[in-house]
Design a protein around this motif. Structure first.
Motif, PDB file in Angstrom:
ATOM      1  N   GLU A  26      83.408 133.897   0.486  1.00  0.00           N
ATOM      2  CA  GLU A  26      83.781 134.912   1.480  1.00  0.00           C
ATOM      3  C   GLU A  26      83.578 134.368   2.889  1.00  0.00           C
ATOM      4  O   GLU A  26      84.373 134.642   3.788  1.00  0.00           O
ATOM      5  N   ASP A  27      82.517 133.582   3.087  1.00  0.00           N
ATOM      6  CA  ASP A  27      82.315 132.942   4.404  1.00  0.00           C
ATOM      7  C   ASP A  27      83.497 132.039   4.750  1.00  0.00           C
ATOM      8  O   ASP A  27      83.983 132.032   5.875  1.00  0.00           O
ATOM      9  N   ARG A  70      84.389 142.511   8.341  1.00  0.00           N
ATOM     10  CA  ARG A  70      83.694 141.396   8.982  1.00  0.00           C
ATOM     11  C   ARG A  70      84.683 140.530   9.777  1.00  0.00           C
ATOM     12  O   ARG A  70      84.423 140.150  10.914  1.00  0.00           O
ATOM     13  N   SER A 126      84.907 139.946  13.863  1.00  0.00           N
ATOM     14  CA  SER A 126      84.949 138.627  14.502  1.00  0.00           C
ATOM     15  C   SER A 126      86.190 138.481  15.371  1.00  0.00           C
ATOM     16  O   SER A 126      86.132 137.948  16.470  1.00  0.00           O
ATOM     17  N   ALA A 135      79.471 134.459  -2.221  1.00  0.00           N
ATOM     18  CA  ALA A 135      79.114 134.668  -0.813  1.00  0.00           C
ATOM     19  C   ALA A 135      79.683 133.551   0.055  1.00  0.00           C
ATOM     20  O   ALA A 135      80.262 133.804   1.116  1.00  0.00           O
ATOM     21  N   LEU A 136      79.524 132.317  -0.420  1.00  0.00           N
ATOM     22  CA  LEU A 136      80.049 131.181   0.346  1.00  0.00           C
ATOM     23  C   LEU A 136      81.559 131.263   0.475  1.00  0.00           C
ATOM     24  O   LEU A 136      82.122 131.003   1.535  1.00  0.00           O
ATOM     25  N   LEU A 175      84.497 142.357   3.505  1.00  0.00           N
ATOM     26  CA  LEU A 175      84.995 141.099   4.093  1.00  0.00           C
ATOM     27  C   LEU A 175      85.997 141.365   5.218  1.00  0.00           C
ATOM     28  O   LEU A 175      85.923 140.756   6.280  1.00  0.00           O
ATOM     29  N   HIS A 204      86.538 134.098   5.586  1.00  0.00           N
ATOM     30  CA  HIS A 204      86.301 134.645   6.936  1.00  0.00           C
ATOM     31  C   HIS A 204      86.631 133.592   7.985  1.00  0.00           C
ATOM     32  O   HIS A 204      87.431 133.823   8.898  1.00  0.00           O
ATOM     33  N   ASP A 205      86.041 132.411   7.844  1.00  0.00           N
ATOM     34  CA  ASP A 205      86.259 131.347   8.831  1.00  0.00           C
ATOM     35  C   ASP A 205      87.731 130.936   8.880  1.00  0.00           C
ATOM     36  O   ASP A 205      88.266 130.647   9.949  1.00  0.00           O
TER      37      ASP A 205
END
Lengths: 243, 163
Positions: free
Chosen positions: B27-28, A73, A77, B24-25, A70, B31-32
Motif C-alpha cells: 500500500e505504501d 491517504r 498527500s 502494508a508495504l 488507501l 501510495h508513492d
C-alpha cells in the motif's frame, strides 16, 4: 563494469535495458540505469520497448483490492501538494518545473541545511577573520536529497563535509569534480571517501565563481580513466556566495 | 485521479504486493506511485508508451527499488532457505510450470511458450515476484551462473520472438 554510452554496443544496451525492466539488476546498477535514463535517449528507447514487451506479465499478479483507507491517504498527500496538475495531464499536457515536488522538496531541504550550517557558523565563530565566501550544497540528482556541503572559507582550500553516510559499491569510488562557467570541462579534485570530511587545496585553480558547478561521480577505484567524469552523478550543486 | 485509482488500484496493489510481499508495504508503494504519477504527469510522453503501461512501470520499479535497496534486510528475514531449496528441487525434478501463464492473451505469452519451463520460470520469478538472481537460483535449484545465463539468453530469445 563501468558502462558509458560511447562503449555500449546496441546489444549490450538492449541487454542492460531488458534486465533493468525484468528487475534482475543489483541495486547499484539499477541506480546507474535510472540516472542514465534522464540523459541517454537510446537507453530510454530500449527500456520503453522492454516495458511494452513485458507489460502483459503484470496480469500474473492476482489483483488485490486495497483497504478503504488507501485512497484517503493518497488524497491527503495529493491535497498537500500543488493542485495545478489535473489528472488529464496524463494525456500529455506539459508541466513546468514549478510543479515538480522533488525539486521543491530538495530546495527546501538544501535551504534548511544551509540555514543550520550558517546558523551554527555564526554561533561558533568568535572572530570572523576569514568570512565564508562560498557555500555549495550537493544534492542527489534523483531525489534532491542533500548529501554533502562544500565550504570555501579562504581562497586556498575548500572543505567537503558529508551530511550522512553515502553508499558506494565496493568496486567503485567517488570522484570530486568542479567546473566554472567558461571552462573547457570539469577538473578533478580527487577521490573522496564516503562519510569523510576533506580539505582540498584549490590555490592552483582560478578563484571560485558564483554558480561554479561541483559534482561527485561514481568511478573506478583508481578514478576516471579518461580524466573526465564517466560514471553517473551521485551528487551535484552550484556555488552560492554567502558573504 | 480517482477514476484511475478505481480502475487500476487493485491490479497495481497486486503487482506491488507480489514483489514486496507485504500488504502494508504494498500500500505504501501504491501510495508513492500515485503521488509520483501525479507530480510527474507532465513528463509523461505518449510517444514512449501507453499511460497505463507507464503507471504499472512506475509502481513496479518503486517496488523493485525498495527490495533491492533493502536486500540485506530481506535476506535476514528469509530463514527458511532450506525449505525453499527443497521445494525448488521438486520444481526442477518435475520441470513444472510455477505460473499459470497459459490461456493468457498477449504476444509475450506465446513467446514464453517457446522457452523451456525452467527458463520460463526464471523470467516469471524475476518479473512477477521481483526475485533477484540469487533468489531465483534458490527457488529453481540451479547454480547462480546458470540462472544468469538462462535469463540473459531467454531475454534475447523473447526479443527475437516479439520483435
Amino acid at each position: 563494469m563501468t558502462r558509458y554510452p560511447s562503449t555500449d554496443s546496441a546489444d549490450e544496451l538492449d541487454a542492460l535495458a531488458s534486465e533493468y525492466v525484468l528487475g534482475t539488476l543489483p541495486a547499484e546498477q539499477r541506480l546507474e540505469v535510472q540516472n542514465r535514463l534522464a540523459t541517454d535517449a537510446d537507453l530510454r528507447t530500449a527500456v520503453d520497448a522492454w516495458e511494452g514487451r513485458l507489460l502483459a506479465l503484470t496480469e500474473l499478479a492476482e489483483p488485490h483490492t486495497p483497504g478503504p483507507r488507501l485512497w484517503s491517504r493518497i488524497e491527503r498527500s495529493l491535497n498537500s501538494h500543488e493542485h495545478r496538475a489535473p489528472a488529464q495531464t496524463l494525456a500529455g499536457k506539459s508541466h513546468s518545473w514549478w510543479d515538480l515536488l522533488p525539486l521543491w522538496r530538495g530546495l527546501a531541504g538544501a535551504g534548511l541545511v544551509a540555514t543550520l550550517l550558517l546558523g551554527s557558523m555564526l554561533l561558533t565563530r568568535t572572530a570572523p577573520i576569514n568570512p565564508t565566501t562560498y557555500l555549495v550544497v550537493l544534492v542527489a540528482p534523483q531525489n534532491q536529497a542533500p548529501g554533502w556541503v562544500i565550504q570555501a572559507s579562504n581562497p586556498e582550500e575548500i572543505q567537503l563535509i558529508p551530511l550522512g553516510a553515502t553508499q558506494v559499491p565496493t568496486d567503485k569510488a567517488l570522484q570530486f569534480w568542479t567546473k566554472a562557467d567558461g571552462w573547457q570541462g570539469p577538473v578533478s579534485l580527487g577521490l573522496v571517501k564516503p562519510g569523510q570530511s576533506l580539505s582540498i587545496p584549490v590555490n592552483k585553480l582560478p578563484p571560485l565563481q558564483p554558480n561554479q558547478l561541483f559534482e561527485l561521480t561514481l568511478e573506478n577505484p583508481a578514478g576516471s580513466p579518461t580524466g573526465k567524469p564517466t560514471g553517473p552523478i551521485q551528487f551535484i550543486g552550484r556555488a552560492v556566495k554567502v558573504i | 485521479m480517482h477514476d484511475l485509482y478505481a480502475r487500476e488500484s487493485a491490479r497495481l496493489l497486486g503487482v506491488a504486493k507480489r514483489i514486496v510481499r507485504s500488504d502494508a508495504l504494498a500500500e505504501d508503494i501504491v501510495h508513492d506511485a500515485f503521488i509520483k504519477i501525479w507530480t510527474r504527469a507532465g513528463t509523461f510522453d505518449p510517444a514512449r508508451g501507453t499511460a497505463r503501461g507507464w503507471i504499472f512501470s512506475v509502481t513496479r520499479h518503486l517496488a523493485l527499488n525498495f527490495m533491492r535497496d533493502n536486500a540485506h534486510i530481506v535476506q535476514v528475514s528469509e530463514q527458511s532457505e532450506n525449505a525453499v531449496l527443497a521445494e525448488a528441487a521438486l520444481d526442477v525434478a518435475t520441470e513444472a510450470d510455477t505460473f499459470e501463464y497459459r490461456a493468457r492473451s498477449g504476444r509475450v505469452y506465446g513467446c514464453l511458450e517457446q522457452l523451456e519451463p525452467a527458463r520460463r520460470n526464471c523470467i516469471l520469478h524475476a518479473y512477477v515476484d521481483g526475485y533477484s538472481h540469487t533468489e531465483i537460483a534458490q527457488k529453481v535449484g540451479a547454480p547462480l551462473g546458470t540462472v544468469k545465463a538462462w535469463i540473459k539468453r531467454s531475454l534475447v530469445a523473447l526479443r527475437e520472438c516479439m520483435g
